[in-house]
Write a protein that holds these residues in place. Structure first.
Motif, PDB file in Angstrom:
ATOM      1  N   ARG A 278       0.686  -1.067   0.111  1.00 62.57           N
ATOM      2  CA  ARG A 278      -0.003   0.029  -0.045  1.00 62.57           C
ATOM      3  C   ARG A 278       1.123   1.668   0.003  1.00 62.57           C
ATOM      4  N   GLY A 279       0.378   2.353  -0.375  1.00 60.09           N
ATOM      5  CA  GLY A 279       0.526   3.754  -0.720  1.00 60.09           C
ATOM      6  C   GLY A 279       1.434   3.798   0.728  1.00 60.09           C
ATOM      7  N   GLY A 280       1.330   4.151   2.195  1.00 62.29           N
ATOM      8  CA  GLY A 280       2.472   3.887   2.900  1.00 62.29           C
ATOM      9  C   GLY A 280       4.038   3.022   2.991  1.00 62.29           C
TER      10      GLY A 280
ATOM     11  N   PHE B 267       5.266   2.104   0.690  1.00 59.83           N
ATOM     12  CA  PHE B 267       6.121   2.831  -0.773  1.00 59.83           C
ATOM     13  C   PHE B 267       7.205   4.021   0.049  1.00 59.83           C
ATOM     14  N   TYR B 268       6.499   5.026   1.130  1.00 61.43           N
ATOM     15  CA  TYR B 268       7.335   5.987   1.998  1.00 61.43           C
ATOM     16  C   TYR B 268       8.212   5.510   2.471  1.00 61.43           C
ATOM     17  N   ASP B 269       8.396   4.285   2.909  1.00 63.65           N
ATOM     18  CA  ASP B 269       8.635   3.211   3.849  1.00 63.65           C
ATOM     19  C   ASP B 269      10.503   2.867   3.746  1.00 63.65           C
TER      20      ASP B 269
ATOM     21  N   HIS C 102      12.659  17.076  -1.945  1.00 63.06           N
ATOM     22  CA  HIS C 102      11.963  17.701  -2.235  1.00 63.06           C
ATOM     23  C   HIS C 102      11.225  18.383  -1.906  1.00 63.06           C
ATOM     24  N   ARG C 103      10.623  18.055  -0.853  1.00 59.82           N
ATOM     25  CA  ARG C 103      10.002  18.878  -0.222  1.00 59.82           C
ATOM     26  C   ARG C 103      10.325  20.142   0.458  1.00 59.82           C
ATOM     27  N   ARG C 104      11.708  19.762   1.036  1.00 59.65           N
ATOM     28  CA  ARG C 104      12.500  21.317   1.280  1.00 59.65           C
ATOM     29  C   ARG C 104      12.519  22.179  -0.108  1.00 59.65           C
TER      30      ARG C 104
ATOM     31  N   LEU D 128      -6.020  12.191   7.151  1.00 61.36           N
ATOM     32  CA  LEU D 128      -5.568  11.239   6.222  1.00 61.36           C
ATOM     33  C   LEU D 128      -3.958  10.681   5.326  1.00 61.36           C
ATOM     34  N   GLY D 129      -3.134  10.409   5.519  1.00 61.27           N
ATOM     35  CA  GLY D 129      -1.937  10.348   4.933  1.00 61.27           C
ATOM     36  C   GLY D 129      -0.967  11.368   5.077  1.00 61.27           C
ATOM     37  N   CYS D 130      -1.580  11.397   6.738  1.00 63.82           N
ATOM     38  CA  CYS D 130      -0.427  13.157   6.795  1.00 63.82           C
ATOM     39  C   CYS D 130       0.816  13.061   6.930  1.00 63.82           C
TER      40      CYS D 130
ATOM     41  N   VAL E 256      -3.234  10.108  10.257  1.00 58.95           N
ATOM     42  CA  VAL E 256      -3.651   8.854   9.875  1.00 58.95           C
ATOM     43  C   VAL E 256      -1.847   8.801   8.556  1.00 58.95           C
ATOM     44  N   ASP E 257      -0.877   7.840   8.682  1.00 58.07           N
ATOM     45  CA  ASP E 257      -0.088   7.215   8.113  1.00 58.07           C
ATOM     46  C   ASP E 257      -0.030   5.859   7.915  1.00 58.07           C
ATOM     47  N   GLY E 258       0.065   5.100   6.890  1.00 57.11           N
ATOM     48  CA  GLY E 258       1.021   3.765   6.481  1.00 57.11           C
ATOM     49  C   GLY E 258       2.424   3.694   6.520  1.00 57.11           C
ATOM     50  N   SER E 259       2.856   4.828   7.081  1.00 57.01           N
ATOM     51  CA  SER E 259       4.040   4.842   6.568  1.00 57.01           C
ATOM     52  C   SER E 259       4.684   4.682   8.041  1.00 57.01           C
TER      53      SER E 259
ATOM     54  N   ASP F  52      -2.806   2.269   7.840  1.00 52.42           N
ATOM     55  CA  ASP F  52      -3.359   2.409   6.643  1.00 52.42           C
ATOM     56  C   ASP F  52      -5.251   3.275   6.344  1.00 52.42           C
ATOM     57  N   ILE F  53      -5.147   4.123   5.508  1.00 54.25           N
ATOM     58  CA  ILE F  53      -6.402   4.564   5.513  1.00 54.25           C
ATOM     59  C   ILE F  53      -7.710   3.468   5.247  1.00 54.25           C
ATOM     60  N   GLU F  54      -7.304   2.522   4.292  1.00 55.69           N
ATOM     61  CA  GLU F  54      -8.434   1.689   3.869  1.00 55.69           C
ATOM     62  C   GLU F  54      -8.671   0.601   5.208  1.00 55.69           C
ATOM     63  N   GLU F  55      -7.619   0.876   5.869  1.00 56.40           N
ATOM     64  CA  GLU F  55      -8.232   0.189   7.539  1.00 56.40           C
ATOM     65  C   GLU F  55      -8.012   1.019   9.057  1.00 56.40           C
TER      66      GLU F  55
ATOM     67  N   SER G  21      -6.857  14.884   3.648  1.00 55.10           N
ATOM     68  CA  SER G  21      -6.543  14.801   2.951  1.00 55.10           C
ATOM     69  C   SER G  21      -5.483  15.486   1.914  1.00 55.10           C
ATOM     70  N   ARG G  22      -4.285  15.267   2.336  1.00 53.61           N
ATOM     71  CA  ARG G  22      -2.928  16.116   0.836  1.00 53.61           C
ATOM     72  C   ARG G  22      -1.848  14.777   0.526  1.00 53.61           C
ATOM     73  N   MET G  23      -2.213  14.787  -1.033  1.00 51.58           N
ATOM     74  CA  MET G  23      -1.901  13.933  -2.400  1.00 51.58           C
ATOM     75  C   MET G  23      -1.331  12.614  -1.578  1.00 51.58           C
TER      76      MET G  23
ATOM     77  N   HIS H  48      -4.464   8.855  -4.300  1.00 53.01           N
ATOM     78  CA  HIS H  48      -4.596   8.163  -5.504  1.00 53.01           C
ATOM     79  C   HIS H  48      -3.642   7.084  -5.186  1.00 53.01           C
ATOM     80  N   TYR H  49      -3.513   7.067  -3.523  1.00 50.66           N
ATOM     81  CA  TYR H  49      -2.817   5.725  -3.180  1.00 50.66           C
ATOM     82  C   TYR H  49      -3.995   4.910  -2.775  1.00 50.66           C
ATOM     83  N   VAL H  50      -4.838   5.075  -3.136  1.00 51.40           N
ATOM     84  CA  VAL H  50      -6.229   4.115  -2.436  1.00 51.40           C
ATOM     85  C   VAL H  50      -6.592   3.889  -3.706  1.00 51.40           C
TER      86      VAL H  50
HETATM   87  C1  SAM Z   1       2.587  12.567  -0.692  1.00 48.50           C
HETATM   88  S1  SAM Z   1       2.912  12.138   0.771  1.00 48.50           S
HETATM   89  C2  SAM Z   1       1.581  13.533   1.273  1.00 48.50           C
HETATM   90  C3  SAM Z   1       1.827  13.699   2.324  1.00 48.50           C
HETATM   91  C4  SAM Z   1       1.117  14.962   3.360  1.00 48.50           C
HETATM   92  N1  SAM Z   1      -0.095  14.504   3.648  1.00 48.50           N
HETATM   93  C5  SAM Z   1       1.497  16.182   3.199  1.00 48.50           C
HETATM   94  O1  SAM Z   1       0.799  16.452   2.407  1.00 48.50           O
HETATM   95  O2  SAM Z   1       2.799  16.803   3.728  1.00 48.50           O
HETATM   96  C6  SAM Z   1       1.599  10.747   1.138  1.00 48.50           C
HETATM   97  C7  SAM Z   1       1.330  10.030   2.186  1.00 48.50           C
HETATM   98  O3  SAM Z   1       0.113   9.504   1.960  1.00 48.50           O
HETATM   99  C8  SAM Z   1       0.969   8.390   3.277  1.00 48.50           C
HETATM  100  N2  SAM Z   1      -0.624   7.395   2.709  1.00 48.50           N
HETATM  101  C9  SAM Z   1      -0.078   6.723   1.095  1.00 48.50           C
HETATM  102  N3  SAM Z   1      -0.820   5.779   0.733  1.00 48.50           N
HETATM  103  C10 SAM Z   1      -1.992   5.402   2.236  1.00 48.50           C
HETATM  104  C11 SAM Z   1      -2.524   4.363   2.602  1.00 48.50           C
HETATM  105  N4  SAM Z   1      -3.367   3.485   1.329  1.00 48.50           N
HETATM  106  N5  SAM Z   1      -2.766   4.607   4.225  1.00 48.50           N
HETATM  107  C12 SAM Z   1      -2.098   4.758   4.713  1.00 48.50           C
HETATM  108  N6  SAM Z   1      -0.855   6.092   4.730  1.00 48.50           N
HETATM  109  C13 SAM Z   1      -0.741   5.838   3.229  1.00 48.50           C
HETATM  110  C14 SAM Z   1       1.831   8.102   2.621  1.00 48.50           C
HETATM  111  O4  SAM Z   1       2.862   7.368   3.448  1.00 48.50           O
HETATM  112  C15 SAM Z   1       2.569   9.376   2.619  1.00 48.50           C
HETATM  113  O5  SAM Z   1       2.678  10.216   4.169  1.00 48.50           O
END
Ligand code: SAM
Length: 251
Positions: free
Chosen positions: A12-14, A16-18, A29-31, A60-62, A82-85, A107-110, A123-125, A128-130
């Motif tokens: 899942r998307g979380g 990926f960020y691990d 990139h964010r800096r 969601l996905g913080c 809430v974040d999966g990573s 995970d957002i799904e759980e 939820s920011r960005m 699209h992982y869900v």
């Molecule tokens: C592009 S980052 C954005 C982080 C934050 N929302 C921001 O804008 O600063 C996407 C975030 O969503 C989390 N994420 C992606 N898919 C997820 C999922 N299915 N469940 C929980 N977290 C997820 C990732 O771990 C990552 O921290």
């Protein structure tokens, strides 16, 4: 649509960020001062929040909870990220010392919560992982108190429909929008690794919100504002295609 899925690990998307390389690239990139999230998406998100004083907020996905810090400064009653990573949750925990704030790894799904326990779901960005956005919107609707709102941004469907064969990690000079109405997982090279995004059309997002019982309040595409760019070339590049879709809806 499922292209080249044999090469894609099921995570899942979380998760990926691990990946340590992905995490470091994401943070650097964010800096970058002219990161589109900083100069295009965030100003629109903040405008869309409006007054947040006293609100109970779910994110969601913080990620590292940088939005949480902004909201706490703006006077929210509580903030739950809430974040999966694991890496993101650790970074968020280290940055948030305010007793009104909490971050959980899930995970957002759980994730689940009590009915009517939030006033703003954001939820920011991340969405699209869900895979199934309708289930998430149904739950968000139940978690919001009457008068509550959802505000979220995703990779713009013009970008998520980009032909994966044209996927590159370099700054793009051209884009290939293809199979726009063929929705589902797409595999892109992103932050140096293969990531799985779920492509949906703009209409799909709006219909899913309406199907969950939300009333659309606003739809934005976060165009670049010349005043926020020092670099003219970068500004002109950002005028070429939309990167972010931002939707706001009321319960
Ligand atoms: C592009 S980052 C954005 C982080 C934050 N929302 C921001 O804008 O600063 C996407 C975030 O969503 C989390 N994420 C992606 N898919 C997820 C999922 N299915 N469940 C929980 N977290 C997820 C990732 O771990 C990552 O921290």
């Amino acid at each position: 649509m499922d292209r080249d899925s044999s090469a894609e690990p099921e995570r899942r998307g979380g998760a990926f960020y691990d990946d340590p390389g992905v995490f470091e690239r994401y943070r650097s990139h964010r800096r970058w001062a002219e990161n589109p999230n900083v100069v295009m998406e965030e100003p629109a998100v903040i405008e869309e929040f409006g007054s947040v004083s006293g609100l109970r907020v779910l994110d969601l996905g913080c990620g590292d909870a940088s939005t949480g810090r902004l909201l706490l400064e703006a006077g929210v009653a509580s903030y739950l990220g809430v974040d999966g990573s694991e890496r993101m949750v650790d970074a968020a925990g280290a940055a948030l010392t305010d007793p009104r704030a909490q971050v959980v790894r899930c995970d957002i799904e759980e994730f689940d919560a009590s009915a009517a326990s939030f006033d703003l779901v954001l939820s920011r960005m991340a969405l699209h992982y869900v895979a199934d956005i309708s289930v998430v919107f149904d739950r968000c609707h139940a978690w919001l108190a009457p008068g509550g709102r959802i505000v979220f941004s995703v990779v713009h469907p013009v970008v998520s429909s980009n032909d994966p064969r044209a996927s590159t990690d370099q700054p793009r000079e051209d884009w290939v929008v293809d199979n726009y109405f063929l929705t589902g997982p797409r595999y892109q090279l992103w932050l140096g690794a293969q990531s799985r995004w779920y492509h949906r059309t703009t209409e799909d997002y709006v219909r899913a919100l309406q199907g969950a019982g939300f009333s659309l309040r606003n739809l934005r595409e976060c165009p670049p504002d010349r005043a926020r760019f020092e670099n003219e070339t970068e500004f002109r590049r950002r005028q070429r295609i939309p990167l972010v879709l931002l939707l706001s809806a009321g319960r």
